[in-house]
Scaffold this motif. Structure first.
Motif, PDB file in Angstrom:
ATOM      1  N   UNK A  66       1.028  -1.219   0.251  1.00 31.29           N
ATOM      2  CA  UNK A  66      -0.142   0.054  -0.178  1.00 31.29           C
ATOM      3  C   UNK A  66       0.457   1.531  -0.062  1.00 31.29           C
ATOM      4  N   UNK A  67       2.256   1.281   0.988  1.00 30.65           N
ATOM      5  CA  UNK A  67       2.740   2.155   0.590  1.00 30.65           C
ATOM      6  C   UNK A  67       3.549   3.247   0.883  1.00 30.65           C
ATOM      7  N   UNK A  99      10.010  -3.253  10.689  1.00 25.76           N
ATOM      8  CA  UNK A  99      10.584  -1.825   9.477  1.00 25.76           C
ATOM      9  C   UNK A  99      10.491  -1.822   8.320  1.00 25.76           C
ATOM     10  N   UNK A 100       9.952  -1.206   7.184  1.00 27.13           N
ATOM     11  CA  UNK A 100       9.545  -1.357   6.048  1.00 27.13           C
ATOM     12  C   UNK A 100      10.266  -2.660   5.730  1.00 27.13           C
ATOM     13  N   UNK A 101       9.887  -3.634   4.751  1.00 25.32           N
ATOM     14  CA  UNK A 101      11.169  -4.460   4.275  1.00 25.32           C
ATOM     15  C   UNK A 101      11.000  -3.929   2.890  1.00 25.32           C
ATOM     16  N   UNK A 130       6.295  10.458   3.531  1.00 27.86           N
ATOM     17  CA  UNK A 130       5.222  10.203   3.520  1.00 27.86           C
ATOM     18  C   UNK A 130       5.180   8.807   3.530  1.00 27.86           C
ATOM     19  N   UNK A 131       5.989   7.506   2.533  1.00 26.97           N
ATOM     20  CA  UNK A 131       5.846   6.673   2.237  1.00 26.97           C
ATOM     21  C   UNK A 131       6.080   5.526   3.867  1.00 26.97           C
ATOM     22  N   UNK A 132       6.846   6.426   4.311  1.00 23.39           N
ATOM     23  CA  UNK A 132       7.259   5.761   5.944  1.00 23.39           C
ATOM     24  C   UNK A 132       5.992   6.386   6.948  1.00 23.39           C
TER      25      UNK A 132
END
Length: 135
Positions: free
Chosen positions: A51-52, A103-105, A76-78
């Motif tokens: 989504x992000x 944390x994002x992958x 913004x994505x984070x």
């Protein structure tokens, strides 16, 4: 039925966490975490990544990342990711400390390209594109 009962408990927690007017976009992404189709915490996190973050829609066509509807700029994505993960945490009743550590992958961003400093011409200095004599 009172307004607090209109939304799911997960959605209500998102509304409380992101209550300020400036946080409305993050409230939306938190609720997307609540409504994610994943059956597990890990699947929900994977959906938040989808989504992000902008990824090319068509493989090997970087320009196609602009078709994606993610928030845009990296920060913004984070923020979107952390809001969505908060929604997943509410949905699966995960401890806040564990949610905050996620944390994002994502692969690390490419290093910035170093640009050579611009050449400064001082008054009286000859440049190669101008002849040294006057007409």
């Amino acid at each position: 039925m009172i307004p607090q009962q209109w939304a799911s408990p997960c959605g209500n927690q998102c509304t409380q966490k992101f209550a300020a007017l400036t946080q409305i976009p993050w409230r939306v992404f938190c609720k997307k975490g609540c409504d994610a189709d994943g059956e597990t915490w890990e699947e929900c996190l994977a959906e938040c990544n989808e989504i992000c973050y902008k990824d090319p829609v068509l493989k090997d066509r970087q320009w196609s990342a602009y078709i994606d509807r993610s928030p845009g700029a990296a920060n913004y994505s984070e923020e979107c990711f952390h809001a969505c993960v908060a929604g997943c945490g509410y949905k699966f009743e995960i401890d806040t400390e564990k949610v905050d550590k996620v944390r994002p992958n994502r692969p690390p961003p490419p290093p910035p390209v170093a640009k050579p400093p611009p050449h400064v011409v001082r008054p009286g200095e000859l440049t190669q594109d101008l002849p040294g004599t006057s007409a």
